[in-house]
Design an enzyme around this catalytic site. Structure first.
Site, short mmCIF file in Angstrom:
data_model
loop_
_atom_site.label_atom_id
_atom_site.label_comp_id
_atom_site.label_asym_id
_atom_site.label_seq_id
_atom_site.Cartn_x
_atom_site.Cartn_y
_atom_site.Cartn_z
N TYR A 1 -29.10 -3.55 -45.23
CA TYR A 1 -30.55 -3.78 -45.35
C TYR A 1 -31.27 -2.52 -45.82
O TYR A 1 -32.02 -2.55 -46.80
CB TYR A 1 -31.09 -4.23 -43.99
CG TYR A 1 -32.57 -4.56 -43.99
CD1 TYR A 1 -33.04 -5.72 -44.60
CD2 TYR A 1 -33.49 -3.72 -43.36
CE1 TYR A 1 -34.39 -6.03 -44.58
CE2 TYR A 1 -34.84 -4.02 -43.34
CZ TYR A 1 -35.29 -5.18 -43.95
OH TYR A 1 -36.63 -5.49 -43.94
N ASN B 1 -37.79 -10.90 -28.67
CA ASN B 1 -36.81 -10.84 -27.58
C ASN B 1 -37.50 -10.78 -26.21
O ASN B 1 -37.21 -11.56 -25.30
CB ASN B 1 -35.90 -9.62 -27.73
CG ASN B 1 -34.73 -9.87 -28.65
OD1 ASN B 1 -34.52 -10.98 -29.13
ND2 ASN B 1 -33.96 -8.84 -28.91
N VAL C 1 -40.12 -7.60 -30.03
CA VAL C 1 -41.25 -8.38 -29.50
C VAL C 1 -40.81 -9.80 -29.17
O VAL C 1 -41.06 -10.31 -28.07
CB VAL C 1 -42.43 -8.39 -30.51
CG1 VAL C 1 -43.49 -9.39 -30.06
CG2 VAL C 1 -43.04 -7.00 -30.64
#
Length: 345
Positions: free
Chosen positions: A169, A214, A212
């Protein structure tokens, strides 16, 4: 979802005004069924534009764009951005948000993640070149890696591991920025690049895997709230509406250099967990897990360039944004809304 939702037409129905510029634009949003992309599409349609959403729905969700199924100015093309892209008619602007930003999801198929960032960006740049369109790249604060400076400004070149689980990524986004730079300088393509910092809000997937979602999902479900490491690592959280406003201002600007978009308010993971616990009223335990490989210790944007060039700064405080986000997840999970959290439309 009706079958005719997958409407593949792409001609622009709008007339012209002024100096031959379209009164309303035809805009392609790659990754438009995703979390940020769907909020961007809401704004574009509200502003009267025609929108073509290109998404393979690997992480995007039809539910995010279902409200526009009957809108004649909205088109969905279900396609992987890595495949050749052919659009009939004019395209005025292209937004590239076609890559999962959730570590568990982009690490599931790292080769495809890298291809999406690089081959996908090249395909969209070629389309922009052919159409004479302005193109926006959703880059990321991950290009700074595990930063050795704070705040992180656009001039910081980063501290990125090229040989680890996050590299697909991080390095994919860095390579995409290079492609945008080179298409601009070699082919004259109009480019806009936003380095997006942690963003949260309604329409995040419950299994998104970022902190957030999670914490909120775990708290609402009464499960243990997991903190990775000792909880001292920091993030800066930007509410999605603020981010979309920054994206639109950047696209409308004359800035071709990368611009940080994020909220400079900085919170430790332990602080965030405490806020979510208080807002949800959960009795869930806090448990600690090992810190993932290459997880950044600090993330805080310098938004001086965005303030000066775009007149932009985030407006939604973390407390308010979390109230809206908790309300969204409570509705999606079928959980009662915590009494201390205001319901939002």
């Amino acid at each position: 979802m009706p079958d005719d939702f997958l409407n593949l037409g792409a001609g622009s129905p709008f007339g012209l005004f002024g100096r031959g510029r379209p009164a309303h634009k035809t805009v392609l949003v790659a990754g438009g069924a995703g979390f940020v992309g769907s909020h961007l599409i809401d704004r574009l349609l509200a502003n009267g534009h025609r929108v073509i959403c290109l998404d393979n729905l690997s992480t995007g969700r039809l539910a995010n764009i279902a409200a526009h199924a009957a809108n004649e100015r909205f088109t969905l093309i279900r396609q992987d951005v890595c495949d050749p892209i052919q659009i009939a008619g004019a395209v005025d602007e292209i937004f590239n948000l076609a890559c999962p930003a959730s570590p568990p999801k982009y690490q599931k198929d790292p080769v495809h993640t890298f291809r999406t960032s690089v081959i996908g960006a090249m395909n969209l740049l070629e389309l922009a070149r052919a159409k004479g369109a302005r193109i926006f790249q959703a880059s990321t604060s991950e290009v700074y890696g595990d930063p050795e400076v704070s705040l992180q400004s656009e001039n910081y070149r980063g501290n990125v591991n090229t040989f680890g689980p996050r590299a697909c990524y991080d390095e994919g986004k860095r390579a995409a920025e290079t492609l945008f730079h080179d298409y601009h300088h070699q082919h004259g393509v109009e480019i806009r690049i936003a380095r997006i910092f942690n963003t949260y809000g309604p329409r995040m997937c419950p299994d998104d895997g970022r902190v957030v979602s999670n914490f909120v999902v775990q708290a609402l479900s009464g499960r243990d709230m997991t903190i990775h490491g000792d909880g001292s690592q920091t993030r800066s959280f930007c509410y999605v509406d603020d981010l979309v406003e920054g994206i639109l201002r950047l696209m409308a600007s004359a800035v071709s250099e990368p611009v940080n978009l994020g909220n400079p308010g900085e919170f430790t993971m332990a602080e965030l967990a405490a806020i979510v616990r208080e807002k949800t009223g959960t009795t869930a335990r806090l448990v600690h897990r090992p810190l993932p490989t290459d997880d950044p210790r600090q993330r805080r944007p310098d938004i001086s360039r965005a303030r000066k060039a775009l007149g932009w700064a985030p407006l939604v405080a973390l407390s308010e944004g979390l109230d809206r986000t908790i309300a969204h997840f409570a509705a999606e999970l079928g959980r009662p809304l915590p009494s201390r959290t205001e319901k939002v439309a």
